[in-house]
Motif scaffolding. Sequence first.
Motif, PDB file in Angstrom:
ATOM      1  N   UNK A  83       0.507  -0.759  -0.247  1.00  0.00           N
ATOM      2  CA  UNK A  83      -0.160  -0.058   0.095  1.00  0.00           C
ATOM      3  C   UNK A  83       1.352   0.851   0.068  1.00  0.00           C
ATOM      4  N   UNK A  84       0.289   2.168  -0.749  1.00  0.00           N
ATOM      5  CA  UNK A  84       1.081   3.709  -0.170  1.00  0.00           C
ATOM      6  C   UNK A  84       1.508   3.832   1.555  1.00  0.00           C
ATOM      7  N   UNK A  85       2.663   5.120   1.610  1.00  0.00           N
ATOM      8  CA  UNK A  85       2.690   4.492   2.600  1.00  0.00           C
ATOM      9  C   UNK A  85       3.999   3.184   3.150  1.00  0.00           C
ATOM     10  N   UNK A  86       3.668   2.037   2.724  1.00  0.00           N
ATOM     11  CA  UNK A  86       4.934   0.912   2.821  1.00  0.00           C
ATOM     12  C   UNK A  86       6.496   1.497   2.727  1.00  0.00           C
ATOM     13  N   UNK A  87       6.822   0.800   3.068  1.00  0.00           N
ATOM     14  CA  UNK A  87       8.444   1.216   2.946  1.00  0.00           C
ATOM     15  C   UNK A  87       8.506  -0.116   2.447  1.00  0.00           C
ATOM     16  N   UNK A  88      10.062  -0.262   1.602  1.00  0.00           N
ATOM     17  CA  UNK A  88      10.382  -1.977  -0.162  1.00  0.00           C
ATOM     18  C   UNK A  88      11.837  -1.753   0.290  1.00  0.00           C
ATOM     19  N   UNK A  89      12.245  -2.201   0.743  1.00  0.00           N
ATOM     20  CA  UNK A  89      13.268  -2.736   0.693  1.00  0.00           C
ATOM     21  C   UNK A  89      14.974  -3.525  -0.255  1.00  0.00           C
ATOM     22  N   UNK A  90      14.877  -3.112  -1.271  1.00  0.00           N
ATOM     23  CA  UNK A  90      15.428  -3.856  -2.141  1.00  0.00           C
ATOM     24  C   UNK A  90      16.764  -4.346  -2.384  1.00  0.00           C
ATOM     25  N   UNK A  91      17.510  -5.457  -2.281  1.00  0.00           N
ATOM     26  CA  UNK A  91      18.382  -6.253  -2.474  1.00  0.00           C
ATOM     27  C   UNK A  91      18.434  -6.711  -4.257  1.00  0.00           C
ATOM     28  N   UNK A  92      19.405  -5.756  -5.210  1.00  0.00           N
ATOM     29  CA  UNK A  92      18.935  -6.590  -6.811  1.00  0.00           C
ATOM     30  C   UNK A  92      21.210  -6.817  -6.836  1.00  0.00           C
ATOM     31  N   UNK A  93      20.625  -8.155  -7.418  1.00  0.00           N
ATOM     32  CA  UNK A  93      21.966  -9.400  -7.486  1.00  0.00           C
ATOM     33  C   UNK A  93      21.994  -9.263  -8.846  1.00  0.00           C
ATOM     34  N   UNK A  99      28.463  -4.166 -14.931  1.00  0.00           N
ATOM     35  CA  UNK A  99      27.322  -3.110 -14.551  1.00  0.00           C
ATOM     36  C   UNK A  99      26.443  -2.285 -14.217  1.00  0.00           C
ATOM     37  N   UNK A 100      25.632  -2.364 -14.888  1.00  0.00           N
ATOM     38  CA  UNK A 100      25.372  -0.729 -14.608  1.00  0.00           C
ATOM     39  C   UNK A 100      24.711  -0.336 -12.914  1.00  0.00           C
ATOM     40  N   UNK A 101      24.927  -2.151 -12.506  1.00  0.00           N
ATOM     41  CA  UNK A 101      23.918  -1.389 -10.805  1.00  0.00           C
ATOM     42  C   UNK A 101      24.798  -1.480  -9.366  1.00  0.00           C
ATOM     43  N   UNK A 102      25.611  -2.749 -10.004  1.00  0.00           N
ATOM     44  CA  UNK A 102      26.972  -3.013  -8.655  1.00  0.00           C
ATOM     45  C   UNK A 102      27.837  -2.613  -9.372  1.00  0.00           C
ATOM     46  N   UNK A 103      29.074  -1.937  -8.251  1.00  0.00           N
ATOM     47  CA  UNK A 103      30.873  -1.851  -8.600  1.00  0.00           C
ATOM     48  C   UNK A 103      31.689  -3.416  -9.017  1.00  0.00           C
ATOM     49  N   UNK A 104      33.352  -2.910  -8.944  1.00  0.00           N
ATOM     50  CA  UNK A 104      33.796  -4.212  -9.599  1.00  0.00           C
ATOM     51  C   UNK A 104      34.043  -5.339  -8.584  1.00  0.00           C
ATOM     52  N   UNK A 105      33.597  -4.785  -7.404  1.00  0.00           N
ATOM     53  CA  UNK A 105      33.567  -5.573  -6.264  1.00  0.00           C
ATOM     54  C   UNK A 105      32.859  -6.315  -5.628  1.00  0.00           C
ATOM     55  N   UNK A 106      31.114  -6.213  -6.193  1.00  0.00           N
ATOM     56  CA  UNK A 106      30.438  -6.408  -5.540  1.00  0.00           C
ATOM     57  C   UNK A 106      29.240  -6.909  -6.804  1.00  0.00           C
ATOM     58  N   UNK A 107      28.759  -7.712  -5.955  1.00  0.00           N
ATOM     59  CA  UNK A 107      27.462  -8.583  -7.073  1.00  0.00           C
ATOM     60  C   UNK A 107      26.246  -7.846  -6.741  1.00  0.00           C
ATOM     61  N   UNK A 108      25.689  -7.453  -5.892  1.00  0.00           N
ATOM     62  CA  UNK A 108      24.553  -7.120  -5.341  1.00  0.00           C
ATOM     63  C   UNK A 108      24.770  -4.598  -5.018  1.00  0.00           C
TER      64      UNK A 108
END
Length: 370
Positions: A83-93, A99-108
């Motif tokens: 619902x609106x107002x909920x807090x979302x935590x994302x971990x993208x692997x 990768x456009x999302x992760x750095x050279x030494x990390x996978x997520x």
Amino acid sequence: MQHPFRFLASLMVLAVVAACTLPRGAAIESEVIRNQDNDDAAFSVVPITKDNVSQLATWPTTGWEGHYHWFARDPGPKSNVIRPGDQIDLVIWDNQENSLLTGDTQQNVALTGITVSPNGSIFVPYIDEVRISGSTPDAARRQIEEQLRAVVPDPQVQLAVTSGPDNSVDAVRGFNAPGTYPLPNRNYSILSLMSAAGGISDSLQNPLVRVIRGGSSYEIRAGDLFDRPSANVILRGGDQIIVEEDDRYFVALGATGSETIVPFTQERINAIEALALVDGIDDARANPKGVLILRDYTRKDLRADGSGPTKTQVVFAVDLTSADSLFAARKFNVNPGDLVMATESSVTSIRTIFGLVGSVVGVGNALDNN
């Protein structure tokens, strides 16, 4: 020869009898309903019988709406929705190099504390706004993975939800541990919330459970909620739950077992149950043919065609010596604010007179013996 004092005492007894004003604990029926046949009488008298009790049940209710309004149970799916107002935590692997999302030494990459906007969306880098309101957490995770494939060949997403105001309920008052409680799933029932909130406060007598939802109020007596499995409704985000005392009552006066203010111990109380709540009538004083229930109506309740009260004050009469009236009284409900009165038997006054006469004669005999 008669003692002069004895003669004087007899005159005093005659004066008392003539005055006919003896101390009593209740009114006699004729005193309450005198002048009922006068055209200008402010009240009407209605005997409760099997012939009219069904019609009396259709008369306007007084003191409350006539019943508590509770909603039907709607279990819904077993998973929660965002619902609106909920807090979302994302971990993208993302395991790919460069990768456009992760750095050279990390996978997520972890994106935490994202608030679902009023329009139901969250911002995810490279795919912009993603509308997830109304989706289950699992469906929202798959949706984000699908949209990320445009920029990430094989993304994997972890998603966690912390309930916001629209996915929480408030235990406002009447609980041992009031507060705001997140809904863990869409099957979170009101009994589950009451348990989490520490149960109903022991200080409340005849507790009434009230749910405020979307500007509407729904009520049920706590005892009925516990006794009826179908009443254990599913809560929705934003519900506010209040437990308070059922403030309905009627008044018992006259030759009843007790003269007191009587709280309603159940949703409806019929005339016989009302008498039972005050220990019946006083066998030594009461007139079993003269149990009266006095009720006030408003002018808008009046019905000129006889389908309702014709006067704002009505006296309903119950004859406990009549099987017809007894059976009818079991179908006649006492309303909050009613006055239930057991009138006193005229025999009680006669007994009082004889008691006085006996006392005087005793005094006279004592004088004669001197």
